[in-house]
Design a protein around this motif. Sequence first.
Motif, PDB file in Angstrom:
ATOM      1  N   SER A  37      29.289  18.002  31.195  1.00 46.02           N
ATOM      2  CA  SER A  37      29.336  16.556  31.405  1.00 46.02           C
ATOM      3  C   SER A  37      29.238  15.801  30.078  1.00 46.02           C
ATOM      4  O   SER A  37      28.485  16.188  29.191  1.00 46.02           O
ATOM      5  CB  SER A  37      28.194  16.129  32.327  1.00 46.02           C
ATOM      6  OG  SER A  37      28.130  14.723  32.401  1.00 46.02           O
ATOM      7  N   ASN A  38      30.004  14.712  29.970  1.00 47.21           N
ATOM      8  CA  ASN A  38      29.912  13.853  28.786  1.00 47.21           C
ATOM      9  C   ASN A  38      28.925  12.716  29.006  1.00 47.21           C
ATOM     10  O   ASN A  38      28.790  11.844  28.170  1.00 47.21           O
ATOM     11  CB  ASN A  38      31.297  13.276  28.441  1.00 47.21           C
ATOM     12  CG  ASN A  38      31.298  12.557  27.107  1.00 47.21           C
ATOM     13  OD1 ASN A  38      30.645  12.989  26.160  1.00 47.21           O
ATOM     14  ND2 ASN A  38      32.007  11.443  27.032  1.00 47.21           N
ATOM     15  N   ILE A  39      28.241  12.701  30.149  1.00 49.91           N
ATOM     16  CA  ILE A  39      27.254  11.661  30.435  1.00 49.91           C
ATOM     17  C   ILE A  39      25.860  12.211  30.142  1.00 49.91           C
ATOM     18  O   ILE A  39      25.420  13.176  30.752  1.00 49.91           O
ATOM     19  CB  ILE A  39      27.352  11.189  31.897  1.00 49.91           C
ATOM     20  CG1 ILE A  39      28.731  10.561  32.139  1.00 49.91           C
ATOM     21  CG2 ILE A  39      26.240  10.197  32.223  1.00 49.91           C
ATOM     22  CD1 ILE A  39      29.028  10.251  33.571  1.00 49.91           C
ATOM     23  N   SER A  40      25.184  11.607  29.170  1.00 48.18           N
ATOM     24  CA  SER A  40      23.872  12.113  28.772  1.00 48.18           C
ATOM     25  C   SER A  40      22.731  11.395  29.473  1.00 48.18           C
ATOM     26  O   SER A  40      21.627  11.919  29.560  1.00 48.18           O
ATOM     27  CB  SER A  40      23.695  11.980  27.252  1.00 48.18           C
ATOM     28  OG  SER A  40      23.709  10.617  26.866  1.00 48.18           O
ATOM     29  N   ALA A  88      28.766   3.386  25.646  1.00 48.30           N
ATOM     30  CA  ALA A  88      28.229   3.327  26.996  1.00 48.30           C
ATOM     31  C   ALA A  88      29.191   2.562  27.883  1.00 48.30           C
ATOM     32  O   ALA A  88      30.025   1.778  27.408  1.00 48.30           O
ATOM     33  CB  ALA A  88      26.855   2.662  27.004  1.00 48.30           C
ATOM     34  N   LEU A  89      29.079   2.798  29.184  1.00 47.35           N
ATOM     35  CA  LEU A  89      29.955   2.170  30.163  1.00 47.35           C
ATOM     36  C   LEU A  89      29.092   1.516  31.232  1.00 47.35           C
ATOM     37  O   LEU A  89      28.212   2.167  31.814  1.00 47.35           O
ATOM     38  CB  LEU A  89      30.886   3.224  30.773  1.00 47.35           C
ATOM     39  CG  LEU A  89      31.958   2.784  31.766  1.00 47.35           C
ATOM     40  CD1 LEU A  89      33.120   3.787  31.741  1.00 47.35           C
ATOM     41  CD2 LEU A  89      31.418   2.684  33.189  1.00 47.35           C
ATOM     42  N   ILE A 116      25.611   6.455  29.650  1.00 47.77           N
ATOM     43  CA  ILE A 116      25.592   6.697  28.202  1.00 47.77           C
ATOM     44  C   ILE A 116      26.389   7.956  27.900  1.00 47.77           C
ATOM     45  O   ILE A 116      26.108   9.028  28.453  1.00 47.77           O
ATOM     46  CB  ILE A 116      24.146   6.865  27.690  1.00 47.77           C
ATOM     47  CG1 ILE A 116      23.266   5.685  28.127  1.00 47.77           C
ATOM     48  CG2 ILE A 116      24.146   7.028  26.172  1.00 47.77           C
ATOM     49  CD1 ILE A 116      23.643   4.362  27.531  1.00 47.77           C
ATOM     50  N   ALA A 117      27.376   7.833  27.012  1.00 48.98           N
ATOM     51  CA  ALA A 117      28.230   8.975  26.682  1.00 48.98           C
ATOM     52  C   ALA A 117      27.592   9.849  25.608  1.00 48.98           C
ATOM     53  O   ALA A 117      26.919   9.360  24.702  1.00 48.98           O
ATOM     54  CB  ALA A 117      29.594   8.486  26.208  1.00 48.98           C
ATOM     55  N   LYS A 118      27.810  11.142  25.736  1.00 50.13           N
ATOM     56  CA  LYS A 118      27.390  12.047  24.663  1.00 50.13           C
ATOM     57  C   LYS A 118      28.337  11.942  23.470  1.00 50.13           C
ATOM     58  O   LYS A 118      27.931  12.021  22.321  1.00 50.13           O
ATOM     59  CB  LYS A 118      27.389  13.497  25.172  1.00 50.13           C
ATOM     60  CG  LYS A 118      26.266  13.831  26.152  1.00 50.13           C
ATOM     61  CD  LYS A 118      26.376  15.274  26.590  1.00 50.13           C
ATOM     62  CE  LYS A 118      25.290  15.634  27.585  1.00 50.13           C
ATOM     63  NZ  LYS A 118      25.472  17.008  28.117  1.00 50.13           N
ATOM     64  N   ASP A 119      29.611  11.783  23.768  1.00 41.57           N
ATOM     65  CA  ASP A 119      30.629  11.705  22.720  1.00 41.57           C
ATOM     66  C   ASP A 119      31.606  10.602  23.097  1.00 41.57           C
ATOM     67  O   ASP A 119      32.321  10.703  24.097  1.00 41.57           O
ATOM     68  CB  ASP A 119      31.347  13.049  22.600  1.00 41.57           C
ATOM     69  CG  ASP A 119      32.347  13.085  21.448  1.00 41.57           C
ATOM     70  OD1 ASP A 119      32.701  11.994  20.932  1.00 41.57           O
ATOM     71  OD2 ASP A 119      32.783  14.175  21.064  1.00 41.57           O
ATOM     72  N   ILE A 175      34.729  -2.757  34.748  1.00 41.35           N
ATOM     73  CA  ILE A 175      33.744  -2.070  33.902  1.00 41.35           C
ATOM     74  C   ILE A 175      33.744  -2.688  32.510  1.00 41.35           C
ATOM     75  O   ILE A 175      34.698  -3.362  32.110  1.00 41.35           O
ATOM     76  CB  ILE A 175      34.030  -0.559  33.790  1.00 41.35           C
ATOM     77  CG1 ILE A 175      35.404  -0.327  33.123  1.00 41.35           C
ATOM     78  CG2 ILE A 175      33.948   0.126  35.147  1.00 41.35           C
ATOM     79  CD1 ILE A 175      35.676   1.120  32.774  1.00 41.35           C
ATOM     80  N   TYR A 176      32.662  -2.431  31.791  1.00 39.71           N
ATOM     81  CA  TYR A 176      32.536  -2.856  30.395  1.00 39.71           C
ATOM     82  C   TYR A 176      32.148  -1.648  29.568  1.00 39.71           C
ATOM     83  O   TYR A 176      31.191  -0.941  29.904  1.00 39.71           O
ATOM     84  CB  TYR A 176      31.501  -3.982  30.266  1.00 39.71           C
ATOM     85  CG  TYR A 176      31.980  -5.234  30.940  1.00 39.71           C
ATOM     86  CD1 TYR A 176      32.727  -6.176  30.249  1.00 39.71           C
ATOM     87  CD2 TYR A 176      31.762  -5.425  32.306  1.00 39.71           C
ATOM     88  CE1 TYR A 176      33.238  -7.297  30.895  1.00 39.71           C
ATOM     89  CE2 TYR A 176      32.275  -6.535  32.953  1.00 39.71           C
ATOM     90  CZ  TYR A 176      33.007  -7.467  32.244  1.00 39.71           C
ATOM     91  OH  TYR A 176      33.531  -8.562  32.886  1.00 39.71           O
ATOM     92  N   ILE A 177      32.899  -1.396  28.521  1.00 37.84           N
ATOM     93  CA  ILE A 177      32.588  -0.310  27.593  1.00 37.84           C
ATOM     94  C   ILE A 177      32.132  -0.950  26.290  1.00 37.84           C
ATOM     95  O   ILE A 177      32.794  -1.833  25.750  1.00 37.84           O
ATOM     96  CB  ILE A 177      33.811   0.597  27.364  1.00 37.84           C
ATOM     97  CG1 ILE A 177      34.226   1.261  28.691  1.00 37.84           C
ATOM     98  CG2 ILE A 177      33.509   1.663  26.320  1.00 37.84           C
ATOM     99  CD1 ILE A 177      35.494   2.090  28.602  1.00 37.84           C
TER     100      ILE A 177
END
Length: 293
Positions: free
Chosen positions: A2-5, A198-199, A220-223, A237-239
Motif C-alpha cells: 500500500s502507498n497509504i501510510s 496527501a489526499l 497520507i501517501a508514502k511516496d 478531492i484535494y491533493i
Amino acid sequence: MSNISLIIEERAADIGNFMVGRLLPFRQKRSVGPFVFIDHMGPAALKDHENLDVPPHPHIGLSTLTYLFEGAIMHKDSMGSEIEIKPDAVNWMTAGKGVVHSERTPEYLRNSEKSLHGLQIWVALPKNLEHSEPSFTHIEADKIPHWQEKGLSIKLIAGKAFGKESPVPVHSNLYFIEIKSTKSQKVNIGNDLFGESALYILEGSIKSEGNTYDPKQILIAKDSKLCEFEIEENTTIYIFGGEAFPEERYINWNFVSSDKDVLRQARQDWIDQKFPKVPGENEFVPYPDFKLK
C-alpha cells in the motif's frame, strides 16, 4: 504494498461560535510538506440570526489560505485589507512577523438565511521569511488555472504542478490541487507531485488497492510519485503537499515558528496588545488559557 501510510479522520473543533472539522495537525502527523493546519468549515446552514464572527486574532510565521465552496466571508486585517471572500477565489495572507485579522459574515447577509462551507489552511513559512513584513493577496476565481483532462476537472489552487503555476504568491515548493469527476475512472498523477503528499476527500469516494475511502478523511501517501487510485462518480478531492522544511515547526494557538522563544514572545505581545490593530474593529480574541510546552 500500500502507498497509504496513514489515514486521518476529521475531528470536531470549536473556533468560537462555529464548529469545524480539524484535519491537521494530527498527533501522528503534524504536517504535510509546508502545510501545518487544515480546518474544514461546514457545510453549515446558518439562520437569519446566525453569523460567522471571528473577532481580530493574530498570526505569525505562516500564510493563511482561505478557499470557500459556498457562502461568503468578510476579511479585514491590520494591513488595511478589507475584502469579501467568495467561492473559488483565494485569500492568501502572509503573517510573517505578525498580522491581525477578523473573519465575519458580510453585512448584507447577516439578517438572512445563508450557508458556509470551505477550507482554512495554514502554510508554514521558510525560516528566512518567518519575520518578514506581512502581506495580503486576493486572487479571483477566474484567475486560478483550471482545465479538463481525461474526463477530470482539475484546478491548481496554489503552487506548481502539471507544468502549470497558480498566481497565488506562495513562499516554498508546494501544491494544492482540486480534482472533480462526474464518472468512475482511474487517476494516475504519475511524476507530477513531489515531497510529501496527501489526499483529502471532500465528497464522494475513492478506491485504492482494494479499499474504499470516504469523505472527511485525509490519506497520507508514502511516496508522492505513486499516486494512483480510482475516483468514483461525483467525487471531489484535494491533493496537497510539497517539500518539507529541514527544521521542525511548532504551533502555539495561532502562531507558527521554528523557535519556541518566538512563540512565547508572540503570546506575551498579544496578551499585552502590542500587535497592530484592525481598522474599525474594537473586539479581539483573548489568548486562551493553556501553557506553551
